[in-house]
Design an enzyme around this catalytic site. Structure first.
Site, short mmCIF file in Angstrom:
data_model
loop_
_atom_site.label_atom_id
_atom_site.label_comp_id
_atom_site.label_asym_id
_atom_site.label_seq_id
_atom_site.Cartn_x
_atom_site.Cartn_y
_atom_site.Cartn_z
N GLU A 98 10.19 53.26 57.19
CA GLU A 98 11.27 53.79 58.04
C GLU A 98 10.68 54.63 59.16
O GLU A 98 9.60 55.20 59.01
CB GLU A 98 12.20 54.68 57.20
CG GLU A 98 13.48 54.00 56.74
CD GLU A 98 14.49 53.81 57.86
OE1 GLU A 98 14.10 53.77 59.03
OE2 GLU A 98 15.68 53.68 57.55
N ASP A 99 11.41 54.75 60.26
CA ASP A 99 10.93 55.63 61.32
C ASP A 99 11.34 57.08 61.07
O ASP A 99 10.55 57.99 61.30
CB ASP A 99 11.42 55.16 62.71
CG ASP A 99 12.93 54.94 62.76
OD1 ASP A 99 13.59 55.04 61.71
OD2 ASP A 99 13.43 54.66 63.85
N ASP A 102 16.79 61.38 58.00
CA ASP A 102 17.56 62.51 58.51
C ASP A 102 18.46 63.01 57.36
O ASP A 102 18.02 63.77 56.51
CB ASP A 102 18.34 61.99 59.72
CG ASP A 102 19.02 63.06 60.52
OD1 ASP A 102 19.12 64.19 60.05
OD2 ASP A 102 19.48 62.78 61.64
N PHE A 151 16.71 65.77 68.30
CA PHE A 151 16.81 64.31 68.46
C PHE A 151 15.51 63.82 69.07
O PHE A 151 15.07 64.30 70.11
CB PHE A 151 18.00 63.94 69.35
CG PHE A 151 18.37 62.49 69.23
CD1 PHE A 151 19.26 62.05 68.25
CD2 PHE A 151 17.78 61.54 70.06
CE1 PHE A 151 19.57 60.70 68.12
CE2 PHE A 151 18.09 60.19 69.94
CZ PHE A 151 18.99 59.78 68.96
N ARG A 164 12.41 53.44 73.19
CA ARG A 164 11.60 53.10 72.02
C ARG A 164 10.14 52.90 72.40
O ARG A 164 9.24 53.07 71.60
CB ARG A 164 12.09 51.80 71.37
CG ARG A 164 13.47 51.87 70.75
CD ARG A 164 13.71 50.60 69.93
NE ARG A 164 15.12 50.38 69.65
CZ ARG A 164 15.79 50.90 68.62
NH1 ARG A 164 15.17 51.69 67.77
NH2 ARG A 164 17.05 50.63 68.44
C1 PRP Z 1 17.86 55.61 61.99
C2 PRP Z 1 16.62 55.44 61.11
C3 PRP Z 1 17.18 55.39 59.73
C4 PRP Z 1 18.41 56.27 59.83
C5 PRP Z 1 18.10 57.62 59.23
O1 PRP Z 1 18.39 54.34 62.25
O2 PRP Z 1 15.90 54.28 61.41
O3 PRP Z 1 17.51 54.08 59.34
O4 PRP Z 1 18.75 56.38 61.20
O5 PRP Z 1 19.21 58.46 59.27
P1 PRP Z 1 19.88 59.07 57.95
O6 PRP Z 1 18.76 59.61 57.09
O7 PRP Z 1 20.77 60.17 58.49
O8 PRP Z 1 20.66 58.01 57.26
P2 PRP Z 1 19.38 53.97 63.46
O9 PRP Z 1 20.76 53.85 62.93
O10 PRP Z 1 19.13 54.92 64.59
O11 PRP Z 1 18.96 52.49 63.85
P3 PRP Z 1 17.68 51.89 64.61
O12 PRP Z 1 16.48 52.10 63.72
O13 PRP Z 1 18.02 50.45 64.76
O14 PRP Z 1 17.54 52.61 65.94
#
Ligand code: PRP
Length: 175
Positions: A98-99, A102, A151, A164
């Site tokens: 995962e990136d 949160d 952010f 990105r």
């Molecule tokens: C981001 C990230 C995780 C999630 C984490 O995805 O990649 O999947 O949010 O947030 P959380 O811990 O509050 O659930 P995003 O919806 O931004 O999608 P993307 O990776 O396609 O940009």
């Protein structure tokens, strides 16, 4: 196109050094059980491409698409699978990449989804961990950087689908 104001918080060299170190750790930890690496679309792909080139193991790779942020900088709290290869995870050692973690809501949903499909065990590697925002109790095995509540954009992380491709990680400054 609107100009975004951001401040670099992690430069390219710092990121790559950490990612290389993590690749070595994963190579050692999984030497007896090459994982099925599961990249979570879309944000993780830059991190994943660098990380998994630093892993010297015969692993396999799949992707799953999950979305919870939509068009806002705040999590909607609702998780949606946007792309699913419907892999059979039975008996597999899954390494989720995962990136950012949160609230943890996405990861919690995802691990339940994978466990339901018969995974033997699930490990998690993440680029950025934002523990101050956690709403669920999730286990993260590998963290590159722990960050404060802000952010972030770059190195895969987006703001409304953009930024990105920045080669560093930056903090978005409020307008
Ligand atoms: C981001 C990230 C995780 C999630 C984490 O995805 O990649 O999947 O949010 O947030 P959380 O811990 O509050 O659930 P995003 O919806 O931004 O999608 P993307 O990776 O396609 O940009």
């Amino acid at each position: 196109m609107e100009e975004m104001d951001y401040t670099i918080v992690l430069d390219t060299a710092t990121i790559h050094k950490k990612v290389e170190e993590l690749g070595k750790r994963i190579s050692e930890d999984f030497s007896q059980k090459p994982p099925l690496v599961l990249g979570v679309l879309k944000g993780s792909v830059f991190f994943l491409a660098d990380l998994m080139r630093a892993v010297d193991l015969p692993y396999t790779l799949d992707f799953i698409g999950v979305s919870s942020y939509k068009e806002s900088t705040e999590s909607s709290g609702k998780v949606e699978i946007t792309f699913d290869l419907s892999s059979d995870f039975t008996g597999k050692h899954i390494l989720i990449v995962e990136d950012i973690i949160d609230t943890g809501i996405t990861l919690d949903y995802l691990t339940n989804h994978i466990r339901d499909r018969g995974a033997e065990d699930i490990s998690v590697a993440v680029l950025l961990d934002k523990p101050s925002r956690r709403k669920t109790d999730v286990k993260i095995d590998y963290v590159c950087f722990e960050v404060e509540d802000a952010f972030y954009v770059g190195y895969g992380l987006d703001y409304q689908g953009r930024l990105r491709n920045l080669p560093y990680i930056a903090r978005l400054n409020p307008a």
